[in-house]
Motif scaffolding. Structure first.
Motif, short mmCIF file in Angstrom:
data_model
loop_
_atom_site.label_atom_id
_atom_site.label_comp_id
_atom_site.label_asym_id
_atom_site.label_seq_id
_atom_site.Cartn_x
_atom_site.Cartn_y
_atom_site.Cartn_z
N PHE A 112 0.84 -1.19 0.00
CA PHE A 112 0.00 0.00 0.00
C PHE A 112 0.88 1.24 0.00
CE2 PHE A 112 -2.42 3.28 2.33
CZ PHE A 112 -3.50 3.39 1.49
N ASP A 113 0.56 2.21 -0.87
CA ASP A 113 1.34 3.44 -1.01
C ASP A 113 0.61 4.58 -0.29
OD1 ASP A 113 2.93 5.54 -1.73
OD2 ASP A 113 2.83 5.17 -3.89
N GLU A 114 1.00 4.81 0.95
CA GLU A 114 0.34 5.83 1.76
C GLU A 114 0.59 7.23 1.21
OE1 GLU A 114 0.45 7.38 6.35
OE2 GLU A 114 0.62 5.22 5.99
N LYS A 115 1.79 7.48 0.71
CA LYS A 115 2.13 8.79 0.17
C LYS A 115 1.24 9.12 -1.03
CE LYS A 115 6.00 11.46 -1.63
NZ LYS A 115 7.40 11.43 -2.07
N LYS A 116 1.07 8.17 -1.92
CA LYS A 116 0.21 8.36 -3.09
C LYS A 116 -1.24 8.61 -2.66
CE LYS A 116 -1.43 6.10 -7.26
NZ LYS A 116 -1.61 4.82 -7.93
N CYS A 117 -1.68 7.87 -1.65
CA CYS A 117 -3.04 8.03 -1.14
C CYS A 117 -3.25 9.44 -0.60
CB CYS A 117 -3.31 6.98 -0.06
SG CYS A 117 -4.99 6.96 0.54
N LYS A 118 -2.27 9.97 0.11
CA LYS A 118 -2.37 11.33 0.65
C LYS A 118 -2.38 12.37 -0.46
CE LYS A 118 -0.42 10.51 5.22
NZ LYS A 118 0.63 10.85 6.19
N GLU A 119 -1.59 12.14 -1.52
CA GLU A 119 -1.58 13.05 -2.66
C GLU A 119 -2.94 13.04 -3.36
OE1 GLU A 119 1.69 11.85 -5.13
OE2 GLU A 119 3.18 12.40 -3.63
N GLU A 120 -3.52 11.85 -3.52
CA GLU A 120 -4.85 11.75 -4.13
C GLU A 120 -5.90 12.45 -3.29
OE1 GLU A 120 -5.33 7.55 -4.61
OE2 GLU A 120 -4.15 7.50 -6.47
N TYR A 121 -5.78 12.34 -1.97
CA TYR A 121 -6.72 13.01 -1.08
C TYR A 121 -6.60 14.52 -1.22
CZ TYR A 121 -9.35 14.40 3.02
OH TYR A 121 -10.27 14.98 3.86
N LYS A 122 -5.36 15.02 -1.33
CA LYS A 122 -5.14 16.45 -1.49
C LYS A 122 -5.76 16.94 -2.80
CE LYS A 122 -1.55 19.94 -1.74
NZ LYS A 122 -0.13 20.22 -1.88
N GLU A 123 -5.56 16.19 -3.88
CA GLU A 123 -6.15 16.56 -5.17
C GLU A 123 -7.68 16.54 -5.10
OE1 GLU A 123 -4.57 13.95 -8.15
OE2 GLU A 123 -2.51 14.61 -7.79
N MET A 124 -8.22 15.54 -4.43
CA MET A 124 -9.67 15.43 -4.27
C MET A 124 -10.21 16.62 -3.47
SD MET A 124 -11.86 12.26 -2.66
CE MET A 124 -11.21 12.53 -1.01
N MET A 125 -9.47 17.03 -2.46
CA MET A 125 -9.88 18.19 -1.65
C MET A 125 -9.89 19.46 -2.49
SD MET A 125 -10.91 18.69 1.42
CE MET A 125 -10.37 20.27 1.97
N GLU A 126 -8.83 19.66 -3.29
CA GLU A 126 -8.75 20.84 -4.13
C GLU A 126 -9.91 20.87 -5.13
OE1 GLU A 126 -4.83 20.49 -5.75
OE2 GLU A 126 -3.87 21.17 -3.89
N TRP A 127 -10.22 19.72 -5.70
CA TRP A 127 -11.35 19.64 -6.63
C TRP A 127 -12.66 19.94 -5.90
CZ3 TRP A 127 -15.75 16.70 -6.81
CH2 TRP A 127 -16.49 16.80 -7.99
N SER A 128 -12.81 19.41 -4.70
CA SER A 128 -14.03 19.62 -3.92
C SER A 128 -14.22 21.09 -3.55
CB SER A 128 -14.01 18.77 -2.64
OG SER A 128 -14.06 17.41 -2.95
N VAL A 129 -13.13 21.77 -3.24
CA VAL A 129 -13.23 23.20 -2.92
C VAL A 129 -13.80 23.95 -4.12
CG1 VAL A 129 -11.85 25.29 -2.52
CG2 VAL A 129 -11.44 23.25 -1.15
N GLN A 130 -13.25 23.69 -5.31
CA GLN A 130 -13.76 24.34 -6.52
C GLN A 130 -15.22 23.98 -6.77
OE1 GLN A 130 -11.39 26.89 -6.94
NE2 GLN A 130 -12.58 26.75 -8.80
N SER A 131 -15.54 22.73 -6.59
CA SER A 131 -16.90 22.25 -6.80
C SER A 131 -17.88 22.94 -5.86
CB SER A 131 -16.95 20.73 -6.61
OG SER A 131 -18.25 20.25 -6.71
#
Length: 178
Positions: A112-131
């Motif tokens: 499991f790649d925890e670093k990648k998961c955190k990066e994906e969460y950050k991207e998802m958050m940024e998208w959610s803010v715009q949304s």
């Protein structure tokens, strides 16, 4: 014959604006420390959930093969269950082959790649803010001190009341059109 419009559909998507939100006293002002603390908490929960999904062994899907199933009306009825009321479930060969393929992929996967998961969460958050900025009425967006905190699920009592009111108005309009 009447058809529902794109506008009606968009309105129907705005009938639960307040769901998933909690009132938080810190949401009245922009507080970077509060945001970071709550962000880390949500990020940690997201990583935990993703890890659990990643570690879900597909072998559990084979457990139903060969199980004895009983008709529901007989199982919950007062009559005695006979052999005729039971069947043995045998998994179709193509379904079994698919599950075995999933098992092979599971056994050969990388850790499991925890670093990648955190990066994906950050991207998802940024998208959610715009949304959120695009989805919410502009007068409500202007009252939100920190849209990032709002996106995490926290808002002021006044914003919550306005979102509930707006949701109710949207629901009434949607039902009127229906």
């Amino acid at each position: 014959m009447r058809y529902l419009t794109k506008e009606w559909y968009e309105l129907s998507q705005q009938t639960h604006l307040h769901f998933g939100l909690r009132v938080h006293n810190g949401a009245y002002e922009l507080d970077e420390n509060l945001f970071l603390r709550l962000y880390k908490r949500k990020e940690k929960a997201h990583v935990k959930q993703e890890r659990e999904l990643y570690n879900l062994d597909p072998r559990f899907m084979l457990e139903h093969d060969g199980q004895v199933l009983t008709r529901v009306d007989k199982a919950f009825g007062e009559e005695e269950v006979t052999e005729e009321d039971q069947i043995v479930f045998h998994m179709p060969p193509e379904q079994r082959a698919h599950i075995e393929k999933l098992i092979a992929e599971y056994d050969s996967r990388p850790p499991f790649d925890e670093k990648k998961c955190k990066e994906e969460y950050k991207e998802m958050m940024e998208w959610s803010v715009q949304s959120q900025k695009e989805r919410l009425p502009q007068n409500i967006v202007e009252q939100i001190a920190d849209i990032r905190l709002f996106t995490l699920g926290y808002c002021t009592r006044e914003v919550m009341l306005q979102l509930k009111k707006q949701s109710a108005e949207n629901r009434k309009e949607m039902e009127r059109v229906s």
